[in-house]
Design a protein around this motif. Structure first.
Motif, PDB file in Angstrom:
ATOM      1  N   GLU A  93       0.828  -1.212   0.000  1.00 25.70           N
ATOM      2  CA  GLU A  93       0.000   0.000   0.000  1.00 25.70           C
ATOM      3  C   GLU A  93       0.857   1.256   0.000  1.00 25.70           C
ATOM      4  O   GLU A  93       0.561   2.222  -0.696  1.00 25.70           O
ATOM      5  CB  GLU A  93      -0.948  -0.003   1.214  1.00 25.70           C
ATOM      6  CG  GLU A  93      -2.036  -1.059   1.136  1.00 25.70           C
ATOM      7  CD  GLU A  93      -2.897  -0.909  -0.110  1.00 25.70           C
ATOM      8  OE1 GLU A  93      -3.219   0.231  -0.496  1.00 25.70           O
ATOM      9  OE2 GLU A  93      -3.241  -1.946  -0.700  1.00 25.70           O
ATOM     10  N   LYS A  94       1.953   1.242   0.763  1.00 28.11           N
ATOM     11  CA  LYS A  94       2.850   2.388   0.790  1.00 28.11           C
ATOM     12  C   LYS A  94       3.481   2.601  -0.588  1.00 28.11           C
ATOM     13  O   LYS A  94       3.585   3.733  -1.073  1.00 28.11           O
ATOM     14  CB  LYS A  94       3.938   2.181   1.842  1.00 28.11           C
ATOM     15  CG  LYS A  94       4.910   3.328   1.926  1.00 28.11           C
ATOM     16  CD  LYS A  94       5.979   3.066   2.969  1.00 28.11           C
ATOM     17  CE  LYS A  94       6.998   4.188   2.959  1.00 28.11           C
ATOM     18  NZ  LYS A  94       8.120   3.911   3.831  1.00 28.11           N
ATOM     19  N   ALA A  95       3.884   1.527  -1.243  1.00 26.62           N
ATOM     20  CA  ALA A  95       4.481   1.629  -2.574  1.00 26.62           C
ATOM     21  C   ALA A  95       3.470   2.152  -3.590  1.00 26.62           C
ATOM     22  O   ALA A  95       3.813   2.945  -4.465  1.00 26.62           O
ATOM     23  CB  ALA A  95       5.024   0.270  -3.012  1.00 26.62           C
ATOM     24  N   ARG A  96       2.226   1.733  -3.468  1.00 25.18           N
ATOM     25  CA  ARG A  96       1.186   2.233  -4.383  1.00 25.18           C
ATOM     26  C   ARG A  96       0.935   3.717  -4.160  1.00 25.18           C
ATOM     27  O   ARG A  96       0.731   4.469  -5.107  1.00 25.18           O
ATOM     28  CB  ARG A  96      -0.098   1.436  -4.202  1.00 25.18           C
ATOM     29  CG  ARG A  96      -0.040   0.082  -4.849  1.00 25.18           C
ATOM     30  CD  ARG A  96      -1.371  -0.604  -4.784  1.00 25.18           C
ATOM     31  NE  ARG A  96      -1.315  -1.860  -5.510  1.00 25.18           N
ATOM     32  CZ  ARG A  96      -2.118  -2.874  -5.285  1.00 25.18           C
ATOM     33  NH1 ARG A  96      -3.055  -2.773  -4.355  1.00 25.18           N
ATOM     34  NH2 ARG A  96      -2.010  -3.970  -5.970  1.00 25.18           N
ATOM     35  N   ARG A  97       0.935   4.159  -2.896  1.00 22.12           N
ATOM     36  CA  ARG A  97       0.713   5.577  -2.601  1.00 22.12           C
ATOM     37  C   ARG A  97       1.839   6.450  -3.146  1.00 22.12           C
ATOM     38  O   ARG A  97       1.606   7.560  -3.624  1.00 22.12           O
ATOM     39  CB  ARG A  97       0.591   5.792  -1.087  1.00 22.12           C
ATOM     40  CG  ARG A  97      -0.769   5.456  -0.513  1.00 22.12           C
ATOM     41  CD  ARG A  97      -0.921   5.997   0.907  1.00 22.12           C
ATOM     42  NE  ARG A  97       0.176   5.619   1.801  1.00 22.12           N
ATOM     43  CZ  ARG A  97       0.236   4.500   2.522  1.00 22.12           C
ATOM     44  NH1 ARG A  97      -0.753   3.632   2.460  1.00 22.12           N
ATOM     45  NH2 ARG A  97       1.258   4.262   3.303  1.00 22.12           N
ATOM     46  N   THR A  98       3.061   5.945  -3.079  1.00 21.73           N
ATOM     47  CA  THR A  98       4.195   6.735  -3.552  1.00 21.73           C
ATOM     48  C   THR A  98       4.428   6.591  -5.047  1.00 21.73           C
ATOM     49  O   THR A  98       5.282   7.266  -5.603  1.00 21.73           O
ATOM     50  CB  THR A  98       5.481   6.336  -2.803  1.00 21.73           C
ATOM     51  OG1 THR A  98       5.727   4.939  -3.029  1.00 21.73           O
ATOM     52  CG2 THR A  98       5.365   6.625  -1.330  1.00 21.73           C
ATOM     53  N   GLY A  99       3.687   5.699  -5.707  1.00 21.48           N
ATOM     54  CA  GLY A  99       3.801   5.552  -7.153  1.00 21.48           C
ATOM     55  C   GLY A  99       4.817   4.529  -7.616  1.00 21.48           C
ATOM     56  O   GLY A  99       5.104   4.442  -8.805  1.00 21.48           O
TER      57      GLY A  99
END
Length: 107
Positions: A93-99
């Protein structure tokens, strides 16, 4: 340099690399029916006979020798505790938020 020159340079380097690699190998290709010549003096060993025997015995005891003899790849070594499912999902989820990871269906 245009694309054709870059391609020609790359092809010539790829063609030369096997010749450079042969200098340190046990065998040398001589072409024709002879095939290969053996040059054991070109390969320098840093291990003693006793050290090699000890490594073989250790591999036999831990089961890796049997895997290697059958051509089975060795399992990877784990360096520390594994992550829980919730930790992995949180990282995703963190990786998705940061792109860093595209959402499903995106390219």
């Amino acid at each position: 340099m245009n694309a054709l020159q870059k391609f020609s340079l790359a092809v010539s380097l790829v063609m030369i690399m096997p010749l450079a690699a042969q200098a340190n190998s046990l065998t040398h290709d001589v072409g024709g029916e002879a095939g290969l010549t053996f040059h054991p003096d070109h390969v320098a060993s840093t291990l003693t006979r006793a050290a090699v025997r000890a490594e073989i015995e250790a591999a036999r005891k831990d089961g890796t020798l049997a895997l290697l003899q059958r051509g089975i790849p060795l399992p990877g070594k784990v360096d520390g505790p594994s992550k829980s499912r919730t930790e992995v999902i949180a990282e995703l989820e963190k990786a998705r938020r940061t792109g860093w990871v595209p959402l499903s269906g995106e390219q």
